[in-house]
Design a protein around this motif. Sequence first.
Motif, PDB file in Angstrom:
ATOM      1  N   MET A 189      44.235  36.582  22.177  1.00  0.00           N
ATOM      2  CA  MET A 189      43.177  36.630  23.192  1.00  0.00           C
ATOM      3  C   MET A 189      43.099  38.003  23.834  1.00  0.00           C
ATOM      4  SD  MET A 189      44.444  34.298  26.355  1.00  0.00           S
ATOM      5  CE  MET A 189      45.461  34.982  27.633  1.00  0.00           C
ATOM      6  N   GLY A 190      41.971  38.238  24.492  1.00  0.00           N
ATOM      7  CA  GLY A 190      41.739  39.507  25.170  1.00  0.00           C
ATOM      8  C   GLY A 190      42.186  39.437  26.613  1.00  0.00           C
ATOM      9  N   THR A 191      41.716  40.395  27.391  1.00  0.00           N
ATOM     10  CA  THR A 191      42.211  40.525  28.761  1.00  0.00           C
ATOM     11  C   THR A 191      41.279  39.898  29.792  1.00  0.00           C
ATOM     12  OG1 THR A 191      41.066  42.637  29.005  1.00  0.00           O
ATOM     13  CG2 THR A 191      43.354  42.729  28.216  1.00  0.00           C
ATOM     14  N   SER A 192      40.153  39.296  29.337  1.00  0.00           N
ATOM     15  CA  SER A 192      39.195  38.823  30.339  1.00  0.00           C
ATOM     16  C   SER A 192      39.489  37.394  30.807  1.00  0.00           C
ATOM     17  CB  SER A 192      37.759  38.942  29.826  1.00  0.00           C
ATOM     18  OG  SER A 192      37.618  38.171  28.680  1.00  0.00           O
ATOM     19  N   GLY A 193      40.297  36.657  30.078  1.00  0.00           N
ATOM     20  CA  GLY A 193      40.619  35.283  30.485  1.00  0.00           C
ATOM     21  C   GLY A 193      39.372  34.445  30.579  1.00  0.00           C
ATOM     22  N   GLY A 199      39.865  37.922  34.476  1.00  0.00           N
ATOM     23  CA  GLY A 199      41.150  38.559  34.167  1.00  0.00           C
ATOM     24  C   GLY A 199      42.296  37.562  34.087  1.00  0.00           C
ATOM     25  N   LEU A 200      43.474  38.073  33.774  1.00  0.00           N
ATOM     26  CA  LEU A 200      44.608  37.201  33.462  1.00  0.00           C
ATOM     27  C   LEU A 200      45.453  36.851  34.691  1.00  0.00           C
ATOM     28  CD1 LEU A 200      45.650  38.725  30.020  1.00  0.00           C
ATOM     29  CD2 LEU A 200      44.005  36.904  30.527  1.00  0.00           C
ATOM     30  N   ASP A 201      45.048  37.360  35.868  1.00  0.00           N
ATOM     31  CA  ASP A 201      45.735  36.963  37.106  1.00  0.00           C
ATOM     32  C   ASP A 201      44.938  35.883  37.843  1.00  0.00           C
ATOM     33  OD1 ASP A 201      43.610  38.619  37.728  1.00  0.00           O
ATOM     34  OD2 ASP A 201      44.724  39.897  39.126  1.00  0.00           O
ATOM     35  N   ASP A 202      43.960  35.309  37.160  1.00  0.00           N
ATOM     36  CA  ASP A 202      43.084  34.286  37.745  1.00  0.00           C
ATOM     37  C   ASP A 202      43.857  32.956  37.826  1.00  0.00           C
ATOM     38  OD1 ASP A 202      41.090  32.487  38.259  1.00  0.00           O
ATOM     39  OD2 ASP A 202      39.892  32.951  36.468  1.00  0.00           O
ATOM     40  N   GLU A 210      43.756  49.346  29.368  1.00  0.00           N
ATOM     41  CA  GLU A 210      43.230  47.994  29.649  1.00  0.00           C
ATOM     42  C   GLU A 210      44.363  46.969  29.549  1.00  0.00           C
ATOM     43  OE1 GLU A 210      40.493  46.667  26.622  1.00  0.00           O
ATOM     44  OE2 GLU A 210      40.546  44.600  27.357  1.00  0.00           O
ATOM     45  N   THR A 211      45.147  47.072  28.484  1.00  0.00           N
ATOM     46  CA  THR A 211      46.249  46.126  28.278  1.00  0.00           C
ATOM     47  C   THR A 211      47.275  46.248  29.401  1.00  0.00           C
ATOM     48  OG1 THR A 211      45.956  46.485  25.907  1.00  0.00           O
ATOM     49  CG2 THR A 211      47.977  45.378  26.586  1.00  0.00           C
ATOM     50  N   THR A 212      47.609  47.489  29.736  1.00  0.00           N
ATOM     51  CA  THR A 212      48.640  47.710  30.763  1.00  0.00           C
ATOM     52  C   THR A 212      48.196  47.120  32.100  1.00  0.00           C
ATOM     53  OG1 THR A 212      49.113  49.798  29.635  1.00  0.00           O
ATOM     54  CG2 THR A 212      50.090  49.496  31.822  1.00  0.00           C
ATOM     55  N   ILE A 213      46.940  47.340  32.447  1.00  0.00           N
ATOM     56  CA  ILE A 213      46.430  46.816  33.727  1.00  0.00           C
ATOM     57  C   ILE A 213      46.438  45.281  33.700  1.00  0.00           C
ATOM     58  CG2 ILE A 213      44.377  46.659  35.213  1.00  0.00           C
ATOM     59  CD1 ILE A 213      43.744  49.605  34.241  1.00  0.00           C
ATOM     60  N   ALA A 214      46.025  44.706  32.575  1.00  0.00           N
ATOM     61  CA  ALA A 214      45.978  43.240  32.484  1.00  0.00           C
ATOM     62  C   ALA A 214      47.369  42.630  32.667  1.00  0.00           C
ATOM     63  CB  ALA A 214      45.385  42.821  31.139  1.00  0.00           C
ATOM     64  N   VAL A 215      48.366  43.224  32.001  1.00  0.00           N
ATOM     65  CA  VAL A 215      49.725  42.664  32.079  1.00  0.00           C
ATOM     66  C   VAL A 215      50.312  42.893  33.470  1.00  0.00           C
ATOM     67  CG1 VAL A 215      52.056  42.771  31.125  1.00  0.00           C
ATOM     68  CG2 VAL A 215      50.094  42.936  29.605  1.00  0.00           C
ATOM     69  N   SER A 246      50.682  38.863  40.035  1.00  0.00           N
ATOM     70  CA  SER A 246      50.195  37.575  40.538  1.00  0.00           C
ATOM     71  C   SER A 246      51.217  36.456  40.313  1.00  0.00           C
ATOM     72  CB  SER A 246      48.882  37.211  39.852  1.00  0.00           C
ATOM     73  OG  SER A 246      49.130  36.942  38.490  1.00  0.00           O
ATOM     74  N   GLY A 247      52.357  36.820  39.707  1.00  0.00           N
ATOM     75  CA  GLY A 247      53.439  35.843  39.569  1.00  0.00           C
ATOM     76  C   GLY A 247      53.279  34.866  38.404  1.00  0.00           C
ATOM     77  N   VAL A 248      52.481  35.250  37.398  1.00  0.00           N
ATOM     78  CA  VAL A 248      52.328  34.337  36.241  1.00  0.00           C
ATOM     79  C   VAL A 248      53.689  33.978  35.663  1.00  0.00           C
ATOM     80  CG1 VAL A 248      51.497  34.184  33.852  1.00  0.00           C
ATOM     81  CG2 VAL A 248      49.976  35.048  35.644  1.00  0.00           C
ATOM     82  N   TRP A 249      54.561  34.994  35.520  1.00  0.00           N
ATOM     83  CA  TRP A 249      55.860  34.720  34.877  1.00  0.00           C
ATOM     84  C   TRP A 249      56.888  34.125  35.842  1.00  0.00           C
ATOM     85  CZ3 TRP A 249      53.350  39.063  32.493  1.00  0.00           C
ATOM     86  CH2 TRP A 249      53.038  38.853  31.139  1.00  0.00           C
ATOM     87  N   ASP A 250      56.546  34.048  37.125  1.00  0.00           N
ATOM     88  CA  ASP A 250      57.394  33.285  38.043  1.00  0.00           C
ATOM     89  C   ASP A 250      57.037  31.808  37.950  1.00  0.00           C
ATOM     90  OD1 ASP A 250      58.843  35.532  39.479  1.00  0.00           O
ATOM     91  OD2 ASP A 250      56.741  36.130  39.642  1.00  0.00           O
ATOM     92  N   ARG A 251      55.731  31.550  37.771  1.00  0.00           N
ATOM     93  CA  ARG A 251      55.300  30.139  37.661  1.00  0.00           C
ATOM     94  C   ARG A 251      55.538  29.597  36.243  1.00  0.00           C
ATOM     95  NH1 ARG A 251      51.237  32.623  40.046  1.00  0.00           N
ATOM     96  NH2 ARG A 251      49.578  32.212  38.530  1.00  0.00           N
ATOM     97  N   PHE A 252      55.460  30.486  35.250  1.00  0.00           N
ATOM     98  CA  PHE A 252      55.620  30.047  33.847  1.00  0.00           C
ATOM     99  C   PHE A 252      56.712  30.899  33.206  1.00  0.00           C
ATOM    100  CE2 PHE A 252      51.282  29.314  35.245  1.00  0.00           C
ATOM    101  CZ  PHE A 252      51.227  27.937  35.104  1.00  0.00           C
TER     102      PHE A 252
END
Length: 364
Positions: free
Chosen positions: A154-158, A162-165, A215-220, A226-232
């Motif tokens: 997948m891309g970075t737009s979610g 974006g992926l912090d949504d 783009e990739t660096t900003i998305a990650v 946003s804590g994606v990897w704290d929640r998952f």
Amino acid sequence: MPIVDIHTHIYPPAYISLLKSRTTVPYIRTFPDAPNSPRLIILPGENDPATPSTSRGRPIGPEYHDIAAKIDFMDTHKINISVISLANPWLDFLPESEAAETARRINDDINDLCSKYPGRLYAFGTLPLSGSTGEVIAEIERLKSLKYMRGIIMGTSGLGRGLDDLSLDPIYAALQSTCTLIFLHPHYGLPLSVYGPRASEYGHVLPLALGFPLETTIAVTRMLLSGVWDRFQNLNVLIAHSGGTLPFLAGRIESCVAHDGFLKSEGRGEGGRRAVWDVLKKNIYLDAVIYSKVGLKAAVDASGPDRLLFGTDHPFFPPLEKGAEEWASVNTNYQAINEAFGDEEAAKGVLGGNAIRILKLNNE
Ligand code: URA
Ligand code: ZN
């Protein structure tokens, strides 16, 4: 040890028909001055009417859609196994009503292509991200029943933001619970204004060399903040182009977090979430598509030699000379791996062993 290419794209027949049926980006079209030379126009800015029609986008030949051409390419470059993925911009542009059905058709098509070459092809599926959350989750679950699927690209737009949504949380939960690896790949680059008024003099260099990785660096980084990897905590992501610039900038990201008064006041500063370095070593895999020993060394220092995986980015970056058999873009990556690891065990891991272990490529 077999050589495995985990970054290699295809536009299957159903997707080619879709692109041919469209009249706006992304699409495939011919121009009156070259009616027999279809061109693939996918990136933002590639359709600028100021650009001569015969240099818009790129010429599209069988290497983009013919699986036999992929196998020929693999044979020429001594690649035993490829994990193929739909190329950008995937299904991001589809209206909601068409997304789920198209994703099923394309994923089935790609799984069928793999079945024609048992043992040589596996795939990352694609998600109907413009569909409903339920449809996305249903496709994540359905992909588990397709024999050759080993994750999703997948891309970075979610879902568009974006992926912090936070609306992605149910999707991240489904990806985590089904142990589905995300192959995260750029497409949108940076706003065209950053390339300056002379951008059209520089071909695709600025958007591809810099726009894509940034783009990739900003998305990650947004996922991290946003804590994606704290929640998952078990969500695994394979990041294209050796992580964009993440390995190089991880220290700076951590330092900026540690010095941010606003984050501190909200309890989200240093210590308030997992460190970038920890996520890099436990949740992130990096491809080796960076074309130099320097970039590879940064990737391996950040994530470890057992998390780095060879790729080619075929069919992009073909040789510009007519009739060239071997692709310089591929050989540059082979050479970088050789310079970085020589004959060490790590080289075998990067070239294939890691992919076989991580993606379970030997249970047919
Ligand atoms: N250009 C693209 O559009 N996609 C890639 O994967 C590589 C280059
Ligand atoms: Zn790619």
